[in-house]
Design a protein around this motif. Structure first.
Motif, PDB file in Angstrom:
ATOM      1  N   PHE A  46       0.824  -1.208   0.000  1.00  0.00           N
ATOM      2  CA  PHE A  46       0.000   0.000   0.000  1.00  0.00           C
ATOM      3  C   PHE A  46       0.857   1.257   0.000  1.00  0.00           C
ATOM      4  N   ASP A  47       0.541   2.164  -0.911  1.00  0.00           N
ATOM      5  CA  ASP A  47       1.286   3.406  -1.079  1.00  0.00           C
ATOM      6  C   ASP A  47       0.450   4.576  -0.554  1.00  0.00           C
ATOM      7  N   GLU A  48       0.884   5.170   0.539  1.00  0.00           N
ATOM      8  CA  GLU A  48       0.135   6.268   1.151  1.00  0.00           C
ATOM      9  C   GLU A  48       0.035   7.505   0.262  1.00  0.00           C
ATOM     10  N   SER A  49       0.872   7.602  -0.735  1.00  0.00           N
ATOM     11  CA  SER A  49       0.797   8.771  -1.627  1.00  0.00           C
ATOM     12  C   SER A  49      -0.468   8.744  -2.483  1.00  0.00           C
ATOM     13  N   THR A  50      -1.206   7.636  -2.483  1.00  0.00           N
ATOM     14  CA  THR A  50      -2.441   7.552  -3.271  1.00  0.00           C
ATOM     15  C   THR A  50      -3.647   8.097  -2.510  1.00  0.00           C
ATOM     16  N   ILE A  51      -3.457   8.481  -1.259  1.00  0.00           N
ATOM     17  CA  ILE A  51      -4.576   8.941  -0.427  1.00  0.00           C
ATOM     18  C   ILE A  51      -5.079  10.301  -0.912  1.00  0.00           C
ATOM     19  N   GLU A  52      -6.409  10.378  -1.075  1.00  0.00           N
ATOM     20  CA  GLU A  52      -7.066  11.640  -1.414  1.00  0.00           C
ATOM     21  C   GLU A  52      -8.148  11.877  -0.365  1.00  0.00           C
ATOM     22  N   ILE A  53      -8.182  13.077   0.183  1.00  0.00           N
ATOM     23  CA  ILE A  53      -9.139  13.411   1.231  1.00  0.00           C
ATOM     24  C   ILE A  53     -10.055  14.525   0.742  1.00  0.00           C
ATOM     25  N   ASP A  54     -11.346  14.384   1.046  1.00  0.00           N
ATOM     26  CA  ASP A  54     -12.316  15.415   0.693  1.00  0.00           C
ATOM     27  C   ASP A  54     -13.307  15.533   1.847  1.00  0.00           C
ATOM     28  N   TYR A  55     -13.974  16.671   1.929  1.00  0.00           N
ATOM     29  CA  TYR A  55     -14.919  16.930   3.014  1.00  0.00           C
ATOM     30  C   TYR A  55     -16.267  17.344   2.443  1.00  0.00           C
ATOM     31  N   SER A  56     -17.314  17.083   3.217  1.00  0.00           N
ATOM     32  CA  SER A  56     -18.632  17.576   2.844  1.00  0.00           C
ATOM     33  C   SER A  56     -18.631  19.098   2.982  1.00  0.00           C
ATOM     34  N   ARG A  57     -19.649  19.707   2.455  1.00  0.00           N
ATOM     35  CA  ARG A  57     -19.726  21.170   2.490  1.00  0.00           C
ATOM     36  C   ARG A  57     -19.645  21.698   3.912  1.00  0.00           C
ATOM     37  N   THR A  58     -20.259  20.997   4.854  1.00  0.00           N
ATOM     38  CA  THR A  58     -20.256  21.438   6.252  1.00  0.00           C
ATOM     39  C   THR A  58     -19.079  20.876   7.042  1.00  0.00           C
ATOM     40  N   ARG A  59     -18.287  20.031   6.399  1.00  0.00           N
ATOM     41  CA  ARG A  59     -17.121  19.364   7.003  1.00  0.00           C
ATOM     42  C   ARG A  59     -17.503  18.370   8.106  1.00  0.00           C
ATOM     43  N   LYS A  60     -18.774  18.004   8.154  1.00  0.00           N
ATOM     44  CA  LYS A  60     -19.210  16.994   9.117  1.00  0.00           C
ATOM     45  C   LYS A  60     -18.714  15.609   8.692  1.00  0.00           C
ATOM     46  N   TYR A  61     -18.686  15.377   7.386  1.00  0.00           N
ATOM     47  CA  TYR A  61     -18.243  14.094   6.838  1.00  0.00           C
ATOM     48  C   TYR A  61     -16.974  14.275   6.032  1.00  0.00           C
ATOM     49  N   MET A  62     -16.183  13.234   6.016  1.00  0.00           N
ATOM     50  CA  MET A  62     -14.993  13.245   5.171  1.00  0.00           C
ATOM     51  C   MET A  62     -14.952  11.953   4.371  1.00  0.00           C
ATOM     52  N   SER A  63     -14.294  12.021   3.235  1.00  0.00           N
ATOM     53  CA  SER A  63     -14.078  10.819   2.440  1.00  0.00           C
ATOM     54  C   SER A  63     -12.580  10.668   2.218  1.00  0.00           C
ATOM     55  N   VAL A  64     -12.146   9.434   2.280  1.00  0.00           N
ATOM     56  CA  VAL A  64     -10.758   9.104   1.992  1.00  0.00           C
ATOM     57  C   VAL A  64     -10.790   8.102   0.850  1.00  0.00           C
ATOM     58  N   THR A  65     -10.154   8.458  -0.248  1.00  0.00           N
ATOM     59  CA  THR A  65     -10.042   7.554  -1.390  1.00  0.00           C
ATOM     60  C   THR A  65      -8.609   7.069  -1.454  1.00  0.00           C
ATOM     61  N   ILE A  66      -8.467   5.755  -1.525  1.00  0.00           N
ATOM     62  CA  ILE A  66      -7.140   5.153  -1.673  1.00  0.00           C
ATOM     63  C   ILE A  66      -7.139   4.345  -2.962  1.00  0.00           C
ATOM     64  N   THR A  67      -5.978   4.195  -3.536  1.00  0.00           N
ATOM     65  CA  THR A  67      -5.830   3.324  -4.700  1.00  0.00           C
ATOM     66  C   THR A  67      -4.876   2.220  -4.303  1.00  0.00           C
ATOM     67  N   VAL A  68      -5.363   0.986  -4.419  1.00  0.00           N
ATOM     68  CA  VAL A  68      -4.577  -0.172  -4.007  1.00  0.00           C
ATOM     69  C   VAL A  68      -4.192  -0.997  -5.227  1.00  0.00           C
ATOM     70  N   ASN A  69      -3.125  -1.746  -5.082  1.00  0.00           N
ATOM     71  CA  ASN A  69      -2.690  -2.661  -6.128  1.00  0.00           C
ATOM     72  C   ASN A  69      -3.295  -4.026  -5.801  1.00  0.00           C
ATOM     73  N   ALA A  70      -4.506  -4.268  -6.311  1.00  0.00           N
ATOM     74  CA  ALA A  70      -5.239  -5.501  -6.007  1.00  0.00           C
ATOM     75  C   ALA A  70      -4.676  -6.661  -6.816  1.00  0.00           C
ATOM     76  N   LYS A  71      -4.369  -7.734  -6.107  1.00  0.00           N
ATOM     77  CA  LYS A  71      -3.812  -8.922  -6.757  1.00  0.00           C
ATOM     78  C   LYS A  71      -4.855 -10.012  -6.972  1.00  0.00           C
ATOM     79  N   SER A  72      -6.022  -9.885  -6.294  1.00  0.00           N
ATOM     80  CA  SER A  72      -7.076 -10.882  -6.467  1.00  0.00           C
ATOM     81  C   SER A  72      -8.417 -10.327  -6.006  1.00  0.00           C
ATOM     82  N   ARG A  73      -9.479 -10.965  -6.444  1.00  0.00           N
ATOM     83  CA  ARG A  73     -10.828 -10.607  -6.016  1.00  0.00           C
ATOM     84  C   ARG A  73     -10.970 -10.865  -4.510  1.00  0.00           C
ATOM     85  N   GLU A  74     -10.383 -11.947  -4.047  1.00  0.00           N
ATOM     86  CA  GLU A  74     -10.437 -12.296  -2.628  1.00  0.00           C
ATOM     87  C   GLU A  74      -9.826 -11.189  -1.768  1.00  0.00           C
ATOM     88  N   GLN A  75      -8.731 -10.624  -2.220  1.00  0.00           N
ATOM     89  CA  GLN A  75      -8.073  -9.542  -1.491  1.00  0.00           C
ATOM     90  C   GLN A  75      -9.003  -8.329  -1.383  1.00  0.00           C
TER      91      GLN A  75
END
Length: 93
Positions: A46-75
């Motif tokens: 996992f590469d932490e440089s792929t992390i993207e953070i966004d907030y709702s308009r009121t900043r009550k909620y946040m979203s974190v998007t990560i990009t992973v190198n998936a090797k299988s469906r099971e993973q």
């Protein structure tokens, strides 16, 4: 006329592949840390440089998007189960 055979999800997804995962929850100081810890449990490269953070308009909620190198469906399924069973996450996409 030829009938097409429906494809399963495993046939559509080809591995390894970069796969984005978006997690949404209440804004807290530890939300990103939880995401990172779970990602590291399931993706040893996992590469932490792929992390993207966004907030709702009121900043009550946040979203974190990560990009992973998936090797299988099971993973991916294991990561999804870990996230959906954690009450910190309201939405997992």
């Amino acid at each position: 006329m030829t009938s097409a055979t429906p494809q399963t999800n495993d046939e559509i997804l080809q591995f390894p592949q970069l796969f984005p995962i978006k997690l949404v929850g209440l804004t807290t100081e530890y939300f990103q840390t939880i995401v990172t810890d779970i990602a590291r449990e399931h993706f040893d490269d996992f590469d932490e440089s792929t992390i993207e953070i966004d907030y709702s308009r009121t900043r009550k909620y946040m979203s974190v998007t990560i990009t992973v190198n998936a090797k299988s469906r099971e993973q991916l399924d294991n990561m999804y189960r870990a996230c959906t069973s954690n009450p910190v996450f309201k939405v997992v996409l």
